[in-house]
Design an enzyme around this catalytic site. Structure first.
Site, PDB file in Angstrom:
ATOM      1  N   ARG A 192       0.843  -1.196   0.000  1.00  0.00           N
ATOM      2  CA  ARG A 192       0.000   0.000   0.000  1.00  0.00           C
ATOM      3  C   ARG A 192       0.883   1.251   0.000  1.00  0.00           C
ATOM      4  O   ARG A 192       1.976   1.243   0.556  1.00  0.00           O
ATOM      5  CB  ARG A 192      -0.903   0.035   1.234  1.00  0.00           C
ATOM      6  CG  ARG A 192      -2.016  -1.014   1.235  1.00  0.00           C
ATOM      7  CD  ARG A 192      -2.911  -0.810   2.457  1.00  0.00           C
ATOM      8  NE  ARG A 192      -4.073  -1.665   2.425  1.00  0.00           N
ATOM      9  CZ  ARG A 192      -4.109  -2.896   2.919  1.00  0.00           C
ATOM     10  NH1 ARG A 192      -3.027  -3.406   3.488  1.00  0.00           N
ATOM     11  NH2 ARG A 192      -5.219  -3.612   2.854  1.00  0.00           N
ATOM     12  N   HIS A 250     -17.575  45.345  -7.071  1.00  0.00           N
ATOM     13  CA  HIS A 250     -18.815  45.719  -6.388  1.00  0.00           C
ATOM     14  C   HIS A 250     -19.651  44.485  -6.046  1.00  0.00           C
ATOM     15  O   HIS A 250     -20.108  44.315  -4.905  1.00  0.00           O
ATOM     16  CB  HIS A 250     -19.629  46.672  -7.281  1.00  0.00           C
ATOM     17  CG  HIS A 250     -20.927  47.105  -6.685  1.00  0.00           C
ATOM     18  ND1 HIS A 250     -22.107  46.417  -6.893  1.00  0.00           N
ATOM     19  CD2 HIS A 250     -21.244  48.143  -5.868  1.00  0.00           C
ATOM     20  CE1 HIS A 250     -23.090  47.011  -6.247  1.00  0.00           C
ATOM     21  NE2 HIS A 250     -22.594  48.066  -5.622  1.00  0.00           N
ATOM     22  N   ARG A 281     -21.410  51.710   5.086  1.00  0.00           N
ATOM     23  CA  ARG A 281     -21.306  52.508   3.856  1.00  0.00           C
ATOM     24  C   ARG A 281     -22.642  53.180   3.583  1.00  0.00           C
ATOM     25  O   ARG A 281     -23.579  52.541   3.112  1.00  0.00           O
ATOM     26  CB  ARG A 281     -20.889  51.596   2.698  1.00  0.00           C
ATOM     27  CG  ARG A 281     -19.471  51.081   2.817  1.00  0.00           C
ATOM     28  CD  ARG A 281     -19.218  49.888   1.931  1.00  0.00           C
ATOM     29  NE  ARG A 281     -19.903  48.701   2.435  1.00  0.00           N
ATOM     30  CZ  ARG A 281     -19.410  47.471   2.436  1.00  0.00           C
ATOM     31  NH1 ARG A 281     -18.195  47.264   1.957  1.00  0.00           N
ATOM     32  NH2 ARG A 281     -20.100  46.460   2.902  1.00  0.00           N
ATOM     33  N   ARG A 329     -19.287  55.509   7.790  1.00  0.00           N
ATOM     34  CA  ARG A 329     -18.499  56.228   6.798  1.00  0.00           C
ATOM     35  C   ARG A 329     -19.387  57.232   6.083  1.00  0.00           C
ATOM     36  O   ARG A 329     -20.449  56.870   5.569  1.00  0.00           O
ATOM     37  CB  ARG A 329     -17.886  55.255   5.783  1.00  0.00           C
ATOM     38  CG  ARG A 329     -16.987  55.960   4.759  1.00  0.00           C
ATOM     39  CD  ARG A 329     -16.375  54.962   3.792  1.00  0.00           C
ATOM     40  NE  ARG A 329     -17.342  54.467   2.805  1.00  0.00           N
ATOM     41  CZ  ARG A 329     -17.072  53.554   1.877  1.00  0.00           C
ATOM     42  NH1 ARG A 329     -15.858  53.027   1.822  1.00  0.00           N
ATOM     43  NH2 ARG A 329     -17.995  53.157   1.017  1.00  0.00           N
ATOM     44  N   ASP A 353      -9.274  49.947  -1.464  1.00  0.00           N
ATOM     45  CA  ASP A 353      -8.804  51.076  -2.257  1.00  0.00           C
ATOM     46  C   ASP A 353      -7.314  51.322  -2.063  1.00  0.00           C
ATOM     47  O   ASP A 353      -6.624  51.744  -3.002  1.00  0.00           O
ATOM     48  CB  ASP A 353      -9.586  52.342  -1.894  1.00  0.00           C
ATOM     49  CG  ASP A 353     -10.822  52.521  -2.774  1.00  0.00           C
ATOM     50  OD1 ASP A 353     -11.023  51.672  -3.666  1.00  0.00           O
ATOM     51  OD2 ASP A 353     -11.573  53.485  -2.575  1.00  0.00           O
ATOM     52  N   CYS A 407     -10.726  47.820   7.600  1.00  0.00           N
ATOM     53  CA  CYS A 407     -12.136  47.557   7.319  1.00  0.00           C
ATOM     54  C   CYS A 407     -12.349  47.130   5.873  1.00  0.00           C
ATOM     55  O   CYS A 407     -13.484  47.022   5.426  1.00  0.00           O
ATOM     56  CB  CYS A 407     -12.985  48.777   7.635  1.00  0.00           C
ATOM     57  SG  CYS A 407     -12.508  50.272   6.747  1.00  0.00           S
TER      58      CYS A 407
END
Length: 857
Positions: free
Chosen positions: A87, A436, A543, A599, A750, A812
């Protein structure tokens, strides 16, 4: 008859690369493989393991190169005329390996001897099985060559099979056991080092130079007089982790035939569905149950044992870690800890954080067939089935009819939010991990596949064309698997999420040891409810722009955009004020006094304006102005690169009425929510800052609004002001910015985009090529770039805290839910991470594992 294992090996090999498995043999998983090491552990427990010799990685590598071991010495521990099996023993069982070969040593003389001992049918079955296995795996003959020679009677067909072998190979079947064993070892070694096998195991995460060990073991026949057979047993269900004896047993069989034995296979314990081994051979069943329980206790793991029964006596041939789903992994780890077999800390370390996604979302049944139309980026985990729709309006119409639908778009925009809420999953042609659709999908817990560019999106015709030519039109049913990035035809069987007691217990243990807080990114009351359910320690990013796309708010926003004076803008925003106040009040109430970081308005204004002629005409009607004026204003607001244009704090400076309205809404909601529950201390975050003066200007206006609200209401309140660090300059100038604020929250989506000069929406088109060619080790929008972007985080943190030691630091961006990113943030001294609500449990567990690992080291 099988010889019992001897406690002292009669023949001791001097070569550590080829050694009998004894309690003190020099065997390790990284030199001889996991199977060899597990067998040694079973030997140490004095369990009935047949005599076994282990060959190391080095020995097998040498065999592949033509350097054969001393076969007489290798066979010596097994005595005269043994029957053997070989095996594979790789370091990780998931890496696979060549199939086992049984009954090595079977020849004409042994056949005659076995006919007298176990009967002609059983002896013929053993011989026939070995000849066929040897022919296919060693001589490399086509298995179909033996079809005509095989009959239901092994004794009758044995001669025909040997004749076929001789005809195909032009030589008689080898009779020398040493030759047979040598050829089996050589075949398995070379198969492991072949190109195809190497690529397959690399796809499973194995290193290119992964080694293979082999174990040569004396056969427990499983055929013959008395009760004989083979099977597998484990003490838990692999799907749920529930405690129950699971497995099958098949009389007169070898290896793992019981698992494919169909109706002839028996249950192990008594079962109303059919006969069982417990009824057939109660003593053997009791031994099996006892052996497996001992393995669980001493090996500190749920194990599956492969066993053979020979004339009523049980032999253990192998033990492997029970295969398990994520749900079962959690249940098994928790139960082992509750039984005192492992510690709670070890239970935490045994569950892969990302595997929790399988518990939090529906998943495609892994056992079901998959009709894959195409693949893309697995942007948001989970799976859902629904009818194809191509617009947000169509998705809302489906939801009104209570029909599940999949929203299909080239790429989504903020205007698609309502459609995303109405859909059960999203599929886009473009985009990457921080597009998005991906970000919003993860936040909503919505399955999402983006960047599925191999599928042709014909949106005008309202159809999808798969790479194989199949066409799917609006209304056709597909399944989106956001966990694996697959788009499937039709309805795939789905497994429901499983956030059971074991999951809650494990999460409680995680919270007790982790040393970094975990918040959620939440934009709506529904998001906040999910965040609370998953025990997020507040909202790290709300947001607010997503609150403006409802129909009743969009008109007011457009009126504000078209206003010519500050007074007119303020008048339009007055309509939005009570709506925003209600949004924030709901969030504060749901979070029950936990921090909520809001924000301020971030996107460019053009996103709120129609893009086609019909939309321009409709807007002109609502505003009672000429279409030409609408068109002119829309064109005037257009930007070459809107993501680097007038957005974020730049709007707050040039169109201050928006931030003033939002600040008033926040403060009035704070007063209202604090009357009914725990005091609320909102956190207000300014986006896209790059200069100290920007902060000063916005701060002055917000302080003025706060003073006005205090004066008007006669109520005092506190709030904290902070900055979202999304530009490299903000990180570099953190020492200038920090004295004006209470916190810095790094928006790594970003910040990565600006550091690399990459569009996060478009990078998916070429990112896989970049990763494959080694330009980037990973997609930087998926895994935080600790060298480049990470250095900016470190600089910002150090400079900010040098100016203000009490400054609160966090990230975040979507990296906040990534275990590797959490490790970086802990090391950099950050206070918390914030991520999508459905990633909060992943982050909690990852943070706990990092804390446990630090204590261990």
């Amino acid at each position: 008859m099988l010889r019992p294992r001897k406690k002292d090996a009669a023949v001791q090999q001097s070569d550590p690369d080829i050694t009998p498995i004894t309690p003190d043999a020099p065997i390790a998983a990284d030199t001889h493989g996991g199977r060899a090491k597990c067998l040694q552990r079973l030997v140490r427990l004095d369990l009935p393991v047949p005599s076994t010799v282990a060959l190391s990685f080095d020995a097998v590598h040498a065999i592949a190169g033509g350097e054969m071991p001393d076969m007489a010495g290798l066979l010596a521990p097994f005595g005269q005329s043994p029957l053997l099996c070989v095996r594979p023993s790789s370091e990780d069982p998931d890496w696979g390996g060549p199939g086992a070969v049984l009954n090595i040593g079977m020849n004409d003389a042994h056949y005659v001897e076995l006919c007298d001992r176990i009967g002609k049918p059983a002896a013929a079955a053993l011989y026939r099985r070995f000849v066929q296995a040897y022919a296919v795996h060693v001589a490399r003959l086509d298995a179909d060559a033996f079809d005509d020679a095989c009959t239901d009677d092994p004794a009758e067909s044995l001669g025909a099979i040997l004749h076929v072998y001789e005809e195909e190979t032009e030589e008689p079947f080898p009779q020398d056991p040493a030759v047979q064993l040598a050829e089996v070892l050589r075949s398995m070694a070379r198969a492991w080092e072949g190109t195809t096998a190497r690529l397959l195991r690399q796809a499973k995460g194995a290193p290119a130079d992964a080694g293979l060990g082999l174990v040569v073991q004396e056969m427990a026949l499983g055929l013959g007089q008395g009760e004989c057979g083979s099977g597998v047993i484990q003490l838990v269900d692999s799907q749920t982790g529930a405690r129950q004896i699971t497995g099958r047993y098949l009389s007169q069989s070898q290896g793992r035939e019981a698992l494919t034995g169909g109706a002839d296979a028996l249950y192990l314990e008594r079962d109303p569905r059919g006969p069982s081994l417990e009824e057939l051979a109660p003593e053997a069943f009791a031994d099996l149950e006892r052996y497996t329980a001992l393995m669980r206790e001493k090996l500190r793991e749920e194990m599956q044992a492969e066993f053979t029964i020979e004339n009523g006596k049980v032999y253990l041939l192998d033990g492997v870690r029970v295969a398990r789903t994520a749900r079962a992994a959690v249940a098994i780890a928790v139960k082992l800890a509750e039984d005192g077999i492992i510690s709670r800390q070890e239970a935490l370390m045994r569950v892969e954080p990302r595997a929790l996604n399988e518990l939090l979302h529906r998943q495609v049944d892994p056992e079901a067939p998959r009709d894959v139309l195409g693949r893309g980026v697995a942007a948001s985990p989970g799976a859902a089935t629904g009818r194809i729709v191509f617009t947000a309006a169509a998705a809302q119409a489906c939801a009104a009819r209570d029909e599940a639908c999949i929203l299909v778009r080239r790429e989504t925009s903020p205007e698609d939010i309502r459609g995303m809420h109405a859909a059960v999953a999203v599929l886009t042609e473009r985009g990457g991990m921080t597009s998005h659709a991906a970000v919003i999908g993860r936040g909503m817990g919505l399955p999402c596949v983006v960047g599925a560019s191999e599928i042709r999106f014909q949106t005008r015709k309202k159809q999808l064309r798969a790479p194989d030519g199949r066409v799917f039109r609006e209304g056709d049913v597909i399944t989106v698997d956001g966990t694996h990035g697959d788009v499937l035809a039709g309805r795939a069987p789905l497994l429901e999420p499983a956030r059971d007691t074991s999951f809650q217990t494990l999460m409680g243990w995680a919270d007790a040891v982790r040393d970094i807080a975990v918040r959620a990114n939440a934009d709506t009351p529904a998001d906040a409810e999910v965040a609370r359910k998953f025990r997020a320690q507040g909202i790290g990013l709300c947001r607010t722009e997503h609150m403006f796309f409802e129909t009743d708010r969009l008109t007011a926003m457009r009126e504000m955009i078209f206003a010519d004076t500050s007074e007119d803008r303020a008048a339009a925003l007055e309509i939005l004020l009570p709506m925003q106040r209600g949004d924030f009040t709901d969030l504060f109430r749901i979070m029950q006094g936990q921090p909520v970081c809001i924000r301020l308005f971030d996107p460019p204004l053009h996103e709120f304006l129609p893009t086609d002629r019909a939309g321009h005409r409709e807007l002109a009607e609502s505003l009672d102005i000429p279409v030409s004026e609408v068109t002119r204003r829309v064109e005037a607001l257009g930007e070459y690169n809107p993501m680097l244009g007038m957005r974020g704090v730049r709007l707050g400076v040039t169109v201050p009425e928006i931030y003033e309205m939002q600040a008033r809404a926040i403060f009035e909601a704070t007063i209202e929510a604090s009357r009914e529950g725990d005091p609320v201390v909102p956190e207000i975050m300014i986006p896209l800052v790059s200069a100290r003066r920007e902060v000063a200007l916005v701060k002055a206006r917000i302080d003025a609004v706060a003073a006005a609200v205090r004066s008007e209401t006669g109520t005092d309140f506190a709030f904290r002001l902070g900055v979202m660090v999304e530009t490299p300059r903000a990180a570099l100038r953190a020492a200038d910015i920090a004295p004006q604020v209470s916190f810095l929250s790094f928006g790594t989506n970003d910040l990565t985009q600006m550091t690399y000069g990459l569009s996060r929406d478009d990078a998916g088109r070429f990112m896989s090529d970049y990763v494959q060619q080694g330009v980037y080790p990973e997609d930087p929008f998926h895994t935080l770039d600790t060298e480049g972007v990470g250095e900016l985080l470190t600089i910002g943190a150090e400079r900010g805290r040098s100016a203000c030691p009490e400054l609160v630091l966090s990230i975040c961006g979507e990296h906040g839910g990534n275990p590797e990113s959490i490790a970086f943030c802990r090391a950099a001294g950050f206070d918390y991470v914030s991520c999508s609500p459905f990633r909060v449990p992943v982050a909690r567990l990852a943070a706990a594992q990092l804390a446990v690992a630090d204590k261990i080291s």
